[in-house]
Design an enzyme around this catalytic site. Structure first.
Site, PDB file in Angstrom:
ATOM      1  N   ASP A  96       1.553   9.011  -3.342  1.00  0.00           N
ATOM      2  CA  ASP A  96       0.745   8.427  -2.273  1.00  0.00           C
ATOM      3  C   ASP A  96      -0.416   9.380  -2.012  1.00  0.00           C
ATOM      4  OD1 ASP A  96      -0.267   7.227  -0.037  1.00  0.00           O
ATOM      5  OD2 ASP A  96       1.418   7.698   1.255  1.00  0.00           O
ATOM      6  N   ASP A 124      -6.307  12.272  -0.061  1.00  0.00           N
ATOM      7  CA  ASP A 124      -5.434  13.192   0.684  1.00  0.00           C
ATOM      8  C   ASP A 124      -3.967  12.803   0.568  1.00  0.00           C
ATOM      9  OD1 ASP A 124      -5.926  10.837   2.290  1.00  0.00           O
ATOM     10  OD2 ASP A 124      -5.116  11.904   4.014  1.00  0.00           O
ATOM     11  N   ASP A 143      -2.598   1.292  -3.059  1.00  0.00           N
ATOM     12  CA  ASP A 143      -1.934   2.231  -2.160  1.00  0.00           C
ATOM     13  C   ASP A 143      -0.593   1.676  -1.678  1.00  0.00           C
ATOM     14  OD1 ASP A 143      -1.593   4.493  -0.622  1.00  0.00           O
ATOM     15  OD2 ASP A 143      -2.917   3.846   0.999  1.00  0.00           O
ATOM     16  N   HIS A 188      -6.859   6.767  -1.945  1.00  0.00           N
ATOM     17  CA  HIS A 188      -7.190   7.932  -1.111  1.00  0.00           C
ATOM     18  C   HIS A 188      -6.783   9.256  -1.747  1.00  0.00           C
ATOM     19  CE1 HIS A 188      -3.131   8.482   0.799  1.00  0.00           C
ATOM     20  NE2 HIS A 188      -3.055   7.172   0.748  1.00  0.00           N
ATOM     21  N   HIS A 210       5.694  10.396   1.660  1.00  0.00           N
ATOM     22  CA  HIS A 210       5.713  11.412   2.727  1.00  0.00           C
ATOM     23  C   HIS A 210       7.035  12.162   2.740  1.00  0.00           C
ATOM     24  CE1 HIS A 210       2.591   8.896   5.212  1.00  0.00           C
ATOM     25  NE2 HIS A 210       2.344   8.912   3.915  1.00  0.00           N
ATOM     26  N   GLU A 215      -7.128   9.452   4.689  1.00  0.00           N
ATOM     27  CA  GLU A 215      -6.479   8.176   5.015  1.00  0.00           C
ATOM     28  C   GLU A 215      -5.213   8.424   5.827  1.00  0.00           C
ATOM     29  OE1 GLU A 215      -3.854   4.637   4.463  1.00  0.00           O
ATOM     30  OE2 GLU A 215      -3.446   6.724   3.998  1.00  0.00           O
ATOM     31  N   GLU A 216      -4.486   9.478   5.474  1.00  0.00           N
ATOM     32  CA  GLU A 216      -3.183   9.741   6.114  1.00  0.00           C
ATOM     33  C   GLU A 216      -3.305  10.153   7.575  1.00  0.00           C
ATOM     34  OE1 GLU A 216      -0.505   8.943   4.890  1.00  0.00           O
ATOM     35  OE2 GLU A 216      -0.634   9.005   2.700  1.00  0.00           O
TER      36      GLU A 216
HETATM   37 ZN   LIG Z   1      -1.292   6.020   0.996  1.00  0.00          ZN
END
Ligand SMILES: [Zn+2]
Length: 418
Positions: A152, A91, A208, A89, A390, A186-187
């Site tokens: 990520d 984003d 991922d 992904h 994150h 995705e997030e």
């Molecule tokens: Zn991810």
């Protein structure tokens, strides 16, 4: 076995791509109604589409929703081998800013504390990330501490594009037809919302996951509860037996949820409730909770508990109205993959061939693969190497970028004789 020349190429190529991709701002936005949720995600999509074209992939598309698709033609003679899909992904999580991320390589990690140039208040230690003690001597990439890093999932993207570059340069690395797909949002739970299922093969892998060696094919069964409290406003000096303070009632209601079933008190296979939003006035309050467990029945019990609380609170505060809505966000992918276990078996073998110990792991969350598996495309998740996602302390060893790219080369080769 891969030659040292190929391994060196993988390391250099994946690190260079990664360092470039993380500097492109792609934070998604959970409150946005547009698709993709943020315009800036187009920027990285555009770069990736151009690079895939340069690497001679066919049918490269960067669509209006921000998805990038491309097809890698098979090695000659292997056109009829089963097509596989590789997904990552674009984003990054809105939980922490990803704007102007500046990657830093900490060479030859010595096991100590890693400091951040632009944020003296935080430090990365082995207590934060115990796996670091296995990474002594490796080069570790972090941000400067003022943003997340974006491993990520830009690590996943870098690994997939690196594999494409390697297949192009070293034609002895055989593979069948491969479809690449990079998803936006995705997030914020919309990674597959506008995905073109026709464009994807019957089998896919997301890149991922986290730690080197990890392989995941189980995720949470995920629900969202939206609760609206409607009360009655009365002047507080004259409120006895009349006022129904929606915000105060909502806070009492939420305090009934067992504290031991919160994310900060659970791990491994334990489920939880998580209050992600609470806002209110005297007349109205609303709250959003997410409910997570590997076992659907456990979540059903949590929802029954909330339903009973609603009934109880409406009895306790006559006149109070509570509206309770549940939405099934995604399901545990295990049940959809169980029947196609060879999809996982080949990934396991590919990880071993890269010289790593396979670590089976259940995702305490979901991936694009959760939805895809439910849609009939079994999609296990392979590690991309990043840690503490994150977070401003997010980090990745450069070796993980190389190893994950190696796994892709082995995986594609294994599929040619599957
Ligand atoms: Zn991810």
């Amino acid at each position: 076995m891969l030659s040292e020349e190929i391994k060196d190429f993988l390391l250099e190529e994946s690190v260079n791509r990664f360092l470039r991709y993380v500097q492109v701002w792609t934070t998604s936005d959970e409150l946005s109604q547009s698709n993709p949720s943020t315009e800036n995600q187009f920027e990285l999509g555009k770069i990736l589409a151009a690079e895939l074209k340069e690497l001679n992939l066919d049918n490269v598309i960067h669509d209006d929703y921000g998805y990038v698709y491309a097809d890698l033609p098979a090695s000659s003679g292997l056109e009829n081998v089963r097509r596989i899909g590789l997904i990552a992904h674009i984003d990054t999580s809105p939980a922490v800013s990803g704007k102007n991320a500046k990657p830093v390589i900490h060479k030859n990690y010595n096991g100590g504390t890693i400091e951040f140039a632009s944020n003296k208040d935080i430090k990365l230690t082995v207590e934060d990330s115990p796996i670091l003690k296995d990474y002594i001597g490796l080069d570790i990439i972090t941000s400067e501490g003022d943003t997340l890093l974006g491993a990520d999932d830009k690590a996943g993207i870098a690994e997939i594009v690196t594999a494409c570059a390697t297949w192009q340069k070293f034609s002895e690395l055989i593979h069948g037809p491969i479809t690449i797909c990079f998803t936006p949002d995705e997030e914020v739970g919309k990674g597959t919302l506008n995905i073109d299922k026709q464009r994807l093969p019957e089998i896919c892998y997301t890149m991922d996951g986290s730690k080197m060696g990890e392989l995941e094919f189980e995720c949470f069964d995920a629900w969202k509860a939206t609760i609206t409290f409607t009360g009655l406003s009365v002047h507080p000096g004259y409120a006895k037996n009349l006022l129904i303070n929606a915000t105060h009632v909502a806070s009492r209601f939420l305090s009934e949820i067992p504290e031991y079933e919160s994310p900060e008190h659970t791990e491994e296979r334990e489920g939880f409730y998580f209050v992600s939003r609470l806002e209110g006035t005297v007349e109205g309050a609303n709250t959003i909770l997410i409910i997570r467990d590997y076992i659907e029945d456990n979540n059903k019990k949590r929802m029954e508990f909330l339903q009973k609380l609603k009934d109880l609170y409406e009895l306790r505060y006559p006149g109070l109205k509570i509206d309770l809505q549940f939405e099934h966000q995604y399901r545990n992918m295990l049940r959809f993959i169980e029947n196609d276990k060879y999809v996982v078996d080949l990934a396991e073998k590919a990880i071993e061939m890269a010289g790593l110990e396979v670590k089976f792991h259940s995702i305490r969350g979901g991936t694009d693969g959760s939805r895809l598996s439910e849609m009939g495309i079994p999609t296990p998740n392979i590690f991309s190497g990043g840690l503490l996602f994150h977070s401003r302390k997010e980090h990745i060893p450069t070796l993980a970028l190389q190893k994950a790219s190696e796994v892709l080369l082995h995986l594609a080769q294994l599929w040619t004789s599957a």
